[in-house]
Write an enzyme that holds these catalytic residues in place. Structure first.
Site, PDB file in Angstrom:
ATOM      1  N   CYS A 155     -30.856  50.557  23.831  1.00  0.00           N
ATOM      2  CA  CYS A 155     -30.264  49.611  22.876  1.00  0.00           C
ATOM      3  C   CYS A 155     -31.201  48.426  22.606  1.00  0.00           C
ATOM      4  O   CYS A 155     -31.400  47.577  23.480  1.00  0.00           O
ATOM      5  CB  CYS A 155     -28.925  49.134  23.441  1.00  0.00           C
ATOM      6  SG  CYS A 155     -28.183  47.745  22.578  1.00  0.00           S
ATOM      7  N   CYS A 170     -29.601  44.959  22.837  1.00  0.00           N
ATOM      8  CA  CYS A 170     -29.335  44.640  24.247  1.00  0.00           C
ATOM      9  C   CYS A 170     -30.585  44.029  24.886  1.00  0.00           C
ATOM     10  O   CYS A 170     -30.508  43.030  25.601  1.00  0.00           O
ATOM     11  CB  CYS A 170     -28.933  45.879  25.027  1.00  0.00           C
ATOM     12  SG  CYS A 170     -27.429  46.676  24.435  1.00  0.00           S
TER      13      CYS A 170
END
Length: 109
Positions: free
Chosen positions: A33, A36
Site C-alpha cells: 500500500c 500506507c
C-alpha cells in the site's frame, strides 16, 4: 530511547489493544500500500510525540484479516483510536498530521 510503533496481530489484539490502559492509535496497513508507506513517518511521529499518553500500533492487514474484518476495514490506510476497548475515532486514507492530532487530542487525559 525513542518511542516506536508496536506490531499487533489478530492473536495479540485483545491484550495489546482492547485491554490497554491507555488509548490506542491503530494503523491498518499492508506492505503493497503506497499511501500506507507515505503515512508511516506520521505514524512514527505520533508514537514519539504521544509517548506515555497513547500506544501506537500497526496491524498488517495482509497477514491478519480477522480484526480488520471485525471492524469493517475495507480501505487502507485506516486508523482507529480505541479507548477502553471502544472505537472513538476512525480516520480513513492519507491525512495531514495536524488533522490526525486534532482527532486524538480530545481523548487524552
Amino acid at each position: 530511547m525513542s518511542a516506536s510503533t508496536i506490531d499487533v496481530t489478530d492473536a495479540s489484539w485483545d491484550a495489546d489493544v482492547l485491554q490497554s490502559d491507555m488509548p490506542v492509535f491503530v494503523d491498518f496497513w499492508a506492505p503493497w500500500c503506497g499511501p500506507c508507506k507515505a503515512m508511516l513517518p506520521y505514524v512514527e511521529k505520533l508514537a514519539e510525540e504521544y509517548e506515555g499518553k497513547i500506544k501506537v500500533v500497526k496491524l498488517n492487514t495482509q497477514e491478519n484479516q480477522q480484526v480488520p474484518s471485525n471492524y469493517g476495514i475495507v480501505s487502507i490506510p485506516t486508523f482507529l483510536l480505541i479507548k477502553g476497548g471502544e472505537v472513538q475515532e476512525t480516520i480513513i486514507g492519507s491525512q495531514p498530521l495536524q488533522a490526525i492530532k486534532a482527532k486524538i487530542d480530545p481523548h487524552l487525559g
